[in-house]
Design a protein around this motif. Sequence first.
Motif, PDB file in Angstrom:
ATOM      1  N   ILE A   1       2.361  -3.735  -5.324  1.00 54.91           N
ATOM      2  CA  ILE A   1       3.012  -3.385  -4.051  1.00 54.91           C
ATOM      3  C   ILE A   1       3.111  -1.865  -3.910  1.00 54.91           C
TER       4      ILE A   1
ATOM      5  N   ALA B   1       1.474   0.473  -1.030  1.00 50.73           N
ATOM      6  CA  ALA B   1       2.334   1.329  -0.212  1.00 50.73           C
ATOM      7  C   ALA B   1       1.916   2.789  -0.317  1.00 50.73           C
TER       8      ALA B   1
ATOM      9  N   CYS C   1       5.858  -1.833   3.111  1.00 52.72           N
ATOM     10  CA  CYS C   1       5.214  -2.934   2.375  1.00 52.72           C
ATOM     11  C   CYS C   1       6.288  -3.748   1.668  1.00 52.72           C
TER      12      CYS C   1
ATOM     13  N   LEU D   1       0.977  -9.344   0.962  1.00 53.47           N
ATOM     14  CA  LEU D   1       0.245  -8.247   1.585  1.00 53.47           C
ATOM     15  C   LEU D   1      -1.223  -8.662   1.686  1.00 53.47           C
TER      16      LEU D   1
ATOM     17  N   ILE E   1      -1.774  -6.909   6.332  1.00 48.68           N
ATOM     18  CA  ILE E   1      -1.951  -5.458   6.269  1.00 48.68           C
ATOM     19  C   ILE E   1      -2.500  -4.931   7.595  1.00 48.68           C
TER      20      ILE E   1
END
Length: 776
Positions: free
Chosen positions: A742, A746, A756, A761, A766
Amino acid sequence: MNKPSELSDAPAGRYVGQLIGRKEDRRLLTGRGRYTDDITVAGMLHATFVRSQHAKGRIRNIGVEAARAVPGVVAVYTGADLNHVVKSMRPALWPPEPVKYPRLMALADQDVRFTGDCVALVVAEDRYIAEDAAELIEVDIDPEEPLLDYLEAEGGPLVHPEVGTNVVIAGGSPADPQLDAIFASAPHVVEESFYQQTQLALPMETRGMIAAFQDEELTVHLTTQAPHMAVWRFADAFGLARNRVRVIAYDVGGGFGLKIHPNREEIAVIAAAKLLDRPVKWIEDRMENMISCNHARTESAKVKMAFDKDYRILAAHLDYKSNTGAYAWTATSGPKVCETFPGPYKIPRYGFRHAAYYTNTCGRGAYRGPWMFETLSREAFMDVAAKKMGVDPVELRRRNVIHAEDQPYKSAGGVTYDAVSPDRTLEVAAKAIDIPAFRAMQAAACKDGRYLGLGLSLYMEPTAAPMIFMSHNYCQVRVEASGDVTVLANAHSQGQGTETTLAQIVAQELGVPYERVRVLQGDSNQGGFGMGSGGSRQGVMGGGAAIVAAQRMRAKVLKIAAHLLEAAEADLIIKDGVVRVKGVPDMSITIDKIAHTSYFAAAQLPPGMEPGLEEQGRYTNKDTTWANAAHACIVDVDIETGLVRIDRWVVSEDCGVMINPGVVKGQIAGGVVQAIGGVLLEHAIYDRGGNPLAATLKDYLVPLANDVPLIEFHSVSTPSKSLGGFKGVGEGGAIVGPPTLINAIADALSPFGVKCNVLPLSPSNIVTLLSGAGVN
């Protein structure tokens, strides 16, 4: 990149610490494994379930006449036919919790409470007939409005009217005016929320069993992580003495926490076997596994931290919520998440709240690191806080991490850390990933329209926690009359390599060749009671018990050898199965000869010694053994498609004394793969009516080989205070891997200012984030 030497900075022993090929691999890799579905019992019938297609509703009628008329069908059971056989059912894994339990039956008999709820059971001469008959059963349900969102549970319709609330369990720290004052006056206060989606454990082998009664004894072949715990559950359910229940588990194709506890289906199949007085087999199909076998994760948290002017943490607060689904198979995540949230950082003041809620979705179950959201929310938050305060995220961690000189360190969550190295693993990972070189590469790539990101996270994992029945393990070491060694263990493998690691420990402690040690496990009639597998405990607990039993055996072998050689025990050594007198090479005796004497020439034993070579022992872990690690990864995010490519993954792990570096790598890598799936791909989603939309592997995506990078392993070895110095390693990759990925994503998307904080994701999500930021 994956050289074994990179895994340890601690010296290896004769066998412990060595990269030795796993004993079970030849059997498993050549298709000779023996799984539950491979077992056939004389007179065996086959079962299949009929499940609700509604998330909530009253059962008006279940039409079974057509199914009962099908040739080859032996029985069709509804709740009215079968539930009376079951004397006790309790859904939660942990008995002491103040959980509000619903009415629970083997088969739903009045209403259904999630899509996939069992409403009927068909038993036939073969599975094909059972499946065909099941299609003929007409289930008439009056649908009601389901509650699907746990964040709306407190004001929503009741999932279990007899409970009177949708709150399963709730708690928190006392009011703390000092904590409030810190937040009111701190130079920096940062707050962020994080949301994790529903995921599936998805073991390669689904659930399965064969149940048979004979002479008032129940034998169950079961795919399980914990045979003795299954005995406990089945005995209680049917009012049997526990020594009249036998559970056998041979090879098990993955568990990840899902197979610690039997569920309603297993109880229903046993009830059918009892009513029919014939063995009944049930093998869960993949769709059943995905819609009605316990789901996991589905949680969120609001994190708030206060920092001083030098970016040191002054205080923290966590507000954690989770979805339990319709039945609380494991409702313990909240207290554990809150207890462990401070993790590897020095946090002087801390407050928390937690709550779990019922919904009309599949029940929550344990899944590799079931409390892992404490790490995900904390480590993702640390990067958010660093960005908001304008400080490097690695430097922020350096300023707050626990050091060796701080230990033993009692965290604000109430746990005490000792023999851990979060500061060292942080530096090893940071050096290996080479942050300065990456930042230069990132800047150059950005000019070319490519977006690279780097993420790093730390974690502390409670392994082998001494909770209730999980506080000890049993092992028996037996030297056969031939001199070969048999180990009976109540640790139980689902792929962790326990047959290998326990053999390494016993071979080293006893001084015999590794090849002569055989480990038996998985039969509740062999050896004493024990938890089995769960909570990253097999190395610590199982290994500790193996050391205790092997050391007792070694002491007996040396006593016999000293008597036969007319030498002092203190002058003897054992190596490669031969006992020798130090400095006198000609004075020796093999363990084969000692075993022969012990079994067949007992008169030659020391006075008062019993014949035979059998020793057993239990190991109790008095305190939680803490493992820790730092992971770092580099990603390349395509802002047009939302695809994330992982270019590097670095692991810096402290699992104490390693038993087998290959097994350690396998455990870490497996967890990392699950972490990648949880962040990028996996989502067990429901529609507005409560119907699961991820019922096949076409809809529920998991990582493929080309989604996973080569993993670079590094190790810091801080022996634990447990016997052998071992630490657990089974869950770490799945715990710390998600925030690592993550944070990398990000970081890659930081030029666009997107958050995020909601998983997964996935590429589509996204793209949606970027579109909201005016990109594309």
